[in-house]
Design an enzyme around this catalytic site. Structure first.
Site, PDB file in Angstrom:
ATOM      1  N   CYS A   2      -4.978  11.676  -0.344  1.00 46.46           N
ATOM      2  CA  CYS A   2      -6.272  11.874  -0.682  1.00 46.46           C
ATOM      3  C   CYS A   2      -6.113  12.367  -1.951  1.00 46.46           C
ATOM      4  O   CYS A   2      -5.044  12.589  -2.762  1.00 46.46           O
ATOM      5  CB  CYS A   2      -6.633  13.112   0.253  1.00 46.46           C
ATOM      6  SG  CYS A   2      -6.766  12.865   1.871  1.00 46.46           S
ATOM      7  N   ARG A  27      -6.121   6.848  -4.288  1.00 46.82           N
ATOM      8  CA  ARG A  27      -5.561   7.618  -3.256  1.00 46.82           C
ATOM      9  C   ARG A  27      -6.236   7.785  -2.006  1.00 46.82           C
ATOM     10  O   ARG A  27      -5.549   8.245  -0.996  1.00 46.82           O
ATOM     11  CB  ARG A  27      -5.531   9.141  -3.928  1.00 46.82           C
ATOM     12  CG  ARG A  27      -4.566   9.293  -5.153  1.00 46.82           C
ATOM     13  CD  ARG A  27      -4.524  10.408  -5.584  1.00 46.82           C
ATOM     14  NE  ARG A  27      -3.801  11.358  -4.763  1.00 46.82           N
ATOM     15  CZ  ARG A  27      -2.218  11.712  -4.865  1.00 46.82           C
ATOM     16  NH1 ARG A  27      -1.668  10.900  -5.683  1.00 46.82           N
ATOM     17  NH2 ARG A  27      -1.654  12.312  -4.018  1.00 46.82           N
ATOM     18  N   TRP A  84      -8.478   9.958   2.689  1.00 50.00           N
ATOM     19  CA  TRP A  84      -7.838   8.823   3.350  1.00 50.00           C
ATOM     20  C   TRP A  84      -7.151   9.491   4.821  1.00 50.00           C
ATOM     21  O   TRP A  84      -6.218  10.457   4.843  1.00 50.00           O
ATOM     22  CB  TRP A  84      -6.444   8.486   2.603  1.00 50.00           C
ATOM     23  CG  TRP A  84      -5.718   7.393   3.307  1.00 50.00           C
ATOM     24  CD1 TRP A  84      -4.901   7.521   4.027  1.00 50.00           C
ATOM     25  CD2 TRP A  84      -5.733   5.860   2.773  1.00 50.00           C
ATOM     26  NE1 TRP A  84      -4.026   6.248   4.330  1.00 50.00           N
ATOM     27  CE2 TRP A  84      -4.674   5.423   3.375  1.00 50.00           C
ATOM     28  CE3 TRP A  84      -6.552   5.234   1.695  1.00 50.00           C
ATOM     29  CZ2 TRP A  84      -4.546   3.875   3.469  1.00 50.00           C
ATOM     30  CZ3 TRP A  84      -6.245   4.042   1.603  1.00 50.00           C
ATOM     31  CH2 TRP A  84      -5.350   3.268   2.640  1.00 50.00           C
ATOM     32  N   ASN A 110      -5.055  17.835   0.048  1.00 50.56           N
ATOM     33  CA  ASN A 110      -4.322  16.633   0.216  1.00 50.56           C
ATOM     34  C   ASN A 110      -3.216  16.727   0.907  1.00 50.56           C
ATOM     35  O   ASN A 110      -2.224  17.601   0.546  1.00 50.56           O
ATOM     36  CB  ASN A 110      -4.076  15.929  -1.340  1.00 50.56           C
ATOM     37  CG  ASN A 110      -2.958  15.061  -1.303  1.00 50.56           C
ATOM     38  OD1 ASN A 110      -3.051  14.239  -0.367  1.00 50.56           O
ATOM     39  ND2 ASN A 110      -2.214  14.921  -2.549  1.00 50.56           N
ATOM     40  N   GLY A 111      -2.665  16.076   2.010  1.00 42.70           N
ATOM     41  CA  GLY A 111      -1.531  16.192   2.575  1.00 42.70           C
ATOM     42  C   GLY A 111      -1.629  16.532   3.988  1.00 42.70           C
ATOM     43  O   GLY A 111      -2.896  16.147   4.717  1.00 42.70           O
ATOM     44  N   GLU A 492      14.456  -8.506   1.567  1.00 44.43           N
ATOM     45  CA  GLU A 492      13.358  -7.847   0.926  1.00 44.43           C
ATOM     46  C   GLU A 492      13.752  -7.910  -0.584  1.00 44.43           C
ATOM     47  O   GLU A 492      12.965  -8.172  -1.328  1.00 44.43           O
ATOM     48  CB  GLU A 492      12.906  -6.517   1.450  1.00 44.43           C
ATOM     49  CG  GLU A 492      11.943  -5.675   0.961  1.00 44.43           C
ATOM     50  CD  GLU A 492      10.859  -6.445   0.766  1.00 44.43           C
ATOM     51  OE1 GLU A 492      10.559  -7.562   1.407  1.00 44.43           O
ATOM     52  OE2 GLU A 492       9.838  -6.151  -0.230  1.00 44.43           O
ATOM     53  N   LYS A 496      11.602  -9.726  -3.645  1.00 44.45           N
ATOM     54  CA  LYS A 496      11.230  -9.221  -4.611  1.00 44.45           C
ATOM     55  C   LYS A 496      11.519  -9.874  -5.883  1.00 44.45           C
ATOM     56  O   LYS A 496      10.893 -10.124  -6.932  1.00 44.45           O
ATOM     57  CB  LYS A 496      11.585  -7.673  -4.561  1.00 44.45           C
ATOM     58  CG  LYS A 496      11.075  -6.746  -3.769  1.00 44.45           C
ATOM     59  CD  LYS A 496       9.580  -6.219  -4.191  1.00 44.45           C
ATOM     60  CE  LYS A 496       8.716  -7.205  -3.328  1.00 44.45           C
ATOM     61  NZ  LYS A 496       8.297  -6.849  -1.965  1.00 44.45           N
ATOM     62  N   GLU A 499       9.730 -13.164  -6.483  1.00 47.51           N
ATOM     63  CA  GLU A 499       8.133 -12.996  -6.675  1.00 47.51           C
ATOM     64  C   GLU A 499       7.614 -12.643  -7.962  1.00 47.51           C
ATOM     65  O   GLU A 499       6.952 -12.974  -8.595  1.00 47.51           O
ATOM     66  CB  GLU A 499       7.201 -12.518  -5.568  1.00 47.51           C
ATOM     67  CG  GLU A 499       7.649 -11.125  -5.137  1.00 47.51           C
ATOM     68  CD  GLU A 499       6.788 -10.639  -3.915  1.00 47.51           C
ATOM     69  OE1 GLU A 499       5.709 -11.156  -3.635  1.00 47.51           O
ATOM     70  OE2 GLU A 499       7.093  -9.512  -3.365  1.00 47.51           O
ATOM     71  N   HIS A 515      29.753 -20.433   5.660  1.00 47.26           N
ATOM     72  CA  HIS A 515      29.177 -21.762   6.446  1.00 47.26           C
ATOM     73  C   HIS A 515      28.353 -22.673   5.574  1.00 47.26           C
ATOM     74  O   HIS A 515      27.556 -23.359   5.857  1.00 47.26           O
ATOM     75  CB  HIS A 515      28.652 -21.399   7.639  1.00 47.26           C
ATOM     76  CG  HIS A 515      29.352 -20.619   8.635  1.00 47.26           C
ATOM     77  ND1 HIS A 515      30.570 -21.318   9.450  1.00 47.26           N
ATOM     78  CD2 HIS A 515      29.556 -19.357   9.125  1.00 47.26           C
ATOM     79  CE1 HIS A 515      30.744 -20.505  10.372  1.00 47.26           C
ATOM     80  NE2 HIS A 515      30.389 -19.165   9.946  1.00 47.26           N
ATOM     81  N   LYS A 614      -2.714 -10.491  -3.479  1.00 51.39           N
ATOM     82  CA  LYS A 614      -2.320  -9.256  -2.611  1.00 51.39           C
ATOM     83  C   LYS A 614      -2.921  -9.450  -1.106  1.00 51.39           C
ATOM     84  O   LYS A 614      -2.077  -8.784  -0.158  1.00 51.39           O
ATOM     85  CB  LYS A 614      -3.170  -7.949  -3.250  1.00 51.39           C
ATOM     86  CG  LYS A 614      -2.760  -6.610  -2.637  1.00 51.39           C
ATOM     87  CD  LYS A 614      -1.323  -6.116  -3.015  1.00 51.39           C
ATOM     88  CE  LYS A 614      -0.653  -4.983  -2.390  1.00 51.39           C
ATOM     89  NZ  LYS A 614       0.626  -5.007  -2.423  1.00 51.39           N
TER      90      LYS A 614
HETATM   91  C1  AGP Z   1       5.022  -8.737  -0.648  1.00 54.53           C
HETATM   92  O1  AGP Z   1       5.779  -8.314  -1.673  1.00 54.53           O
HETATM   93  C2  AGP Z   1       4.329  -9.903  -0.713  1.00 54.53           C
HETATM   94  N1  AGP Z   1       3.335 -10.058  -1.677  1.00 54.53           N
HETATM   95  C3  AGP Z   1       3.993 -10.634   0.482  1.00 54.53           C
HETATM   96  O2  AGP Z   1       4.904 -11.234   1.015  1.00 54.53           O
HETATM   97  C4  AGP Z   1       3.008  -9.961   1.677  1.00 54.53           C
HETATM   98  O3  AGP Z   1       4.119  -8.924   2.136  1.00 54.53           O
HETATM   99  C5  AGP Z   1       2.726 -10.678   2.674  1.00 54.53           C
HETATM  100  O4  AGP Z   1       1.708 -11.491   2.239  1.00 54.53           O
HETATM  101  C6  AGP Z   1       2.056  -9.920   4.003  1.00 54.53           C
HETATM  102  O5  AGP Z   1       0.986  -9.159   3.304  1.00 54.53           O
HETATM  103  P1  AGP Z   1       0.541  -7.948   4.537  1.00 54.53           P
HETATM  104  O6  AGP Z   1       1.214  -7.226   4.725  1.00 54.53           O
HETATM  105  O7  AGP Z   1      -1.109  -7.664   3.915  1.00 54.53           O
HETATM  106  O8  AGP Z   1      -0.065  -8.723   5.926  1.00 54.53           O
END
Ligand code: AGP
Length: 619
Positions: A2, A27, A84, A110-111, A492, A496, A499, A515, A614
């Site tokens: 928050c 927030r 939030w 907040n918290g 992951e 990162k 992307e 393999h 996003k």
């Molecule tokens: C993460 O860095 C990416 N931008 C992407 O893989 C993301 O995690 C994926 O599109 C899923 O999104 P969501 O968690 O909003 O479903």
């Protein structure tokens, strides 16, 4: 998360407070409110929804001449909050500020107050009546209970009774020139102006008004008057705090002084993880997920779990699979949502299908969740966004509480998702009697220590990661290797890297390397190995030896004190020790930083990488 803002000074502050909230909306934004003190009365206005609804509610009061202190806008002291939701639904009653019954004490918080149930019981038995479902309201009642003419003393006495992770600020009708704030883990910062003082969760809330800043530390209480501030410890000992001049421009201010949103969000991870776990661990040896529609009895009957998700959320699910299978002994299947939805899956009653999506709007994940629900499975959504479609398409919802994530590359939402699945794994184990209470207690203690360890990992590895990025940012390929819980961390880390730096990267189960992928290695290849302590560490080290024999440069992520890894790798990034199943939440951080620094050294826009969005609301 928050956002809180307070003001005491010589200017009418209603619009200053609302302007401050605007800068804190990242927030939380499910409801907002403010309280102003003027002419011996405090009036509040609160509204569900974003700030435009609060503005409309204020305008309506003005129109009808209600909430006089707010409507007249002449008050020079006040508090405001953007919420939030954690405790209690998104309603006007649960929006802040909260007050005691008489309305003498108003607070914004907040918290999370962990011991809210026990305090509520005690206060009720002493005759207090509550008007909201929130943990925050308890703080107003406690201050009122301890008040005997000195607001700072009352806040100190209340603070001593609270457990949790929070920052709050209080105002009392008998103190028209005084605000008192307190901090335990959540951020609190002051802005010092000419004859006026601001207090907020983050600097952008008052940056337009003053650039002179003082940061409050954990366990401190601060009394604000128009003329200055007094900082004391929880025991009342005076404290000295440095004053800084902030030189950020508007854009930097939006990013909290960090060069990018992604870096800001990497640094918000301790807070995001703490917010996600704290109040769900009310006892030392039990997990409370009573927010789920799935009862412990139903959980005991679950015969199989299927996790569906995309991208980073899928990696969070993979991490969770190890925890759930190890702790709760339920078989877990994983699928990327875009595959699952089209393969006519065998799913139905007795199955628990978990859809993980930070945005709550990813089309493929939602379609997979709907399909499983139609076929009779109990669908549980893990999401960061209240009111998102995932909350409609699920039977039960478990919220992560990472706050708004702006950087396209998920960071704090990933670690919060992993934290949420750990909670779920322990809760399932508890419901099925699959782990002894002592083991649950050990894991809970480790979970609670994670926010601090996440912070230590960021601080402890950043400079070294930057140097590694400097050596390798012009590389043509990165390989990531790990086993068991190290594997999703590698996936992951490689995602990162792809992307945001656009450098091709791949992640493999270390045992699979021989393999095929070993053919890719030469002296120019950086190979990132997740080699944290685990029952498979020796196996990972054998793979590290195979990599080094091909001349590749091994960058290992190891548990602190693990000399054997340091001896086997070219460079080692140490992360704090925790239970080995929990290690991914720490091990992923240097990999986030590696992708980040590599991309920045290549001059790329890490917050908005090319071709990505996003929220992916299309197939
Ligand atoms: C993460 O860095 C990416 N931008 C992407 O893989 C993301 O995690 C994926 O599109 C899923 O999104 P969501 O968690 O909003 O479903």
């Amino acid at each position: 998360m928050c956002g809180i803002v307070g003001y005491v000074g010589g200017r009418p502050c209603r619009d200053l407070l609302i302007a401050g909230l605007e800068k804190l909306e990242y927030r939380g934004y499910d409801s907002a409110g403010l309280s102003l003190l003027d002419n011996g009365r405090i009036d509040s206005v609160r509204a569900v929804g974003n700030l435009s609804n609060l503005r409309a509610a204020v305008a309506a009061e003005q129109e009808r001449g209600g909430a006089v202190a707010v409507a007249e806008a002449e008050a020079t002291i006040g508090l405001a909050h953007t919420r939030w939701a954690t405790h209690g639904r998104v309603t006007e009653e649960n929006a802040h500020p909260h007050s005691d019954e008489q309305g003498d004490v108003h607070i914004v918080l907040n918290g999370i107050v962990e011991n809210h149930s026990e305090l509520r019981r005690e206060l009720r038995s002493e005759g207090h009546e509550f008007s909201s479902e929130t943990d925050a309201e308890i703080v107003a009642h406690l201050i009122e209970k301890h008040y005997a003419g000195d607001l700072t003393a009352a806040v100190r006495a209340a603070f001593a009774e609270l457990r949790g992770h929070y920052a709050f600020v209080a105002m009392h009708v008998a103190h028209p020139d005084e605000l008192v704030g307190a901090r335990n883990e959540c951020p609190l910062v002051l802005g010092l102006g000419e004859g006026e003082t601001f207090l907020a969760s983050a600097i952008p809330a008052f940056l337009r008004e003053t650039r002179t800043v003082m940061r409050i530390e954990n366990g401190e209480i601060v009394t604000l008057t128009p003329g200055g501030v007094t900082v004391t410890s929880a025991d009342g000992e005076p404290r000295e705090r440095d004053i800084e001049e902030v030189t950020w421009d508007e854009d930097e201010a939006e990013r909290g002084g960090y060069p990018t949103f992604m870096m800001k969000e990497i640094h918000e991870q301790p807070d995001a993880v703490a917010e996600t776990i704290t109040d769900r661990l009310p006892e030392v040896d039990s997990v409370d997920l009573s927010e789920l529609k799935l009862t412990p009895e139903q959980a005991a009957e679950v015969r199989r779990i299927v996790i569906v998700a995309c991208g980073t959320s899928y990696h969070a699910g993979l991490t969770g699979r190890y925890a759930i299978e190890t702790w709760a002994r339920i078989p877990v299947e994983m699928d990327v949502a875009s595959e699952y939805r089209y393969r006519d899956p065998v799913v139905g009653p007795g199955d628990l299908v978990i859809g993980i999506t930070q945005s709550g709007e990813t089309a493929d994940t939602l379609a997979a969740m709907r399909l499983a629900r139609e076929r009779g499975a109990h669908v549980l959504g893990i999401t960061n966004v209240m009111g998102s479609q995932a909350t409609q398409d699920a039977d039960s919802v478990l919220f992560t509480r990472a706050g708004l994530e702006i950087g396209v590359a998920a960071t704090k939402t990933f670690t919060s998702q992993v934290a949420a699945i750990y909670l779920l794994g322990l809760w399932l184990a508890q419901a099925r009697d699959a782990l002894p209470r002592e083991r649950i207690a050990e894991l809970i203690a480790e979970l609670k220590a994670l926010p601090r360890k996440v912070d230590e990992t960021i601080e402890g590895t950043d400079a070294q990661v930057r140097a590694i990025a400097r050596s390798h940012h012009e590389g043509r390929f990165f390989l990531y290797l790990g086993r068991h819980i190290g594997l999703p961390v590698c996936l992951e880390g490689a995602l990162k890297m792809k992307e945001i730096s656009y450098i091709p990267s791949d992640a493999y189960a270390a045992g699979e390397m021989k393999h095929g992928p070993i053919a890719l290695l030469d002296e120019t290849t950086p190979v990132v190995c997740v080699a944290t302590d685990s029952p498979v560490l020796e196996k990972v080290l054998s793979n590290v030896a195979e990599v080094r024999a091909r001349g590749a440069d091994v960058i290992a992520i190891a548990t602190e004190g693990s000399d054997i890894v340091a001896e086997s790798a070219d460079q080692t990034l140490f992360v704090p020790r925790t239970d080995w199943i929990l290690q991914p939440i720490l091990a992923v951080i240097p990999l986030q930083l590696l992708a980040y620094h590599t991309a920045r050294m290549l001059g790329l826009n890490v917050d908005q990488p090319r071709n990505l969005a996003k929220t992916v609301t299309v197939e």
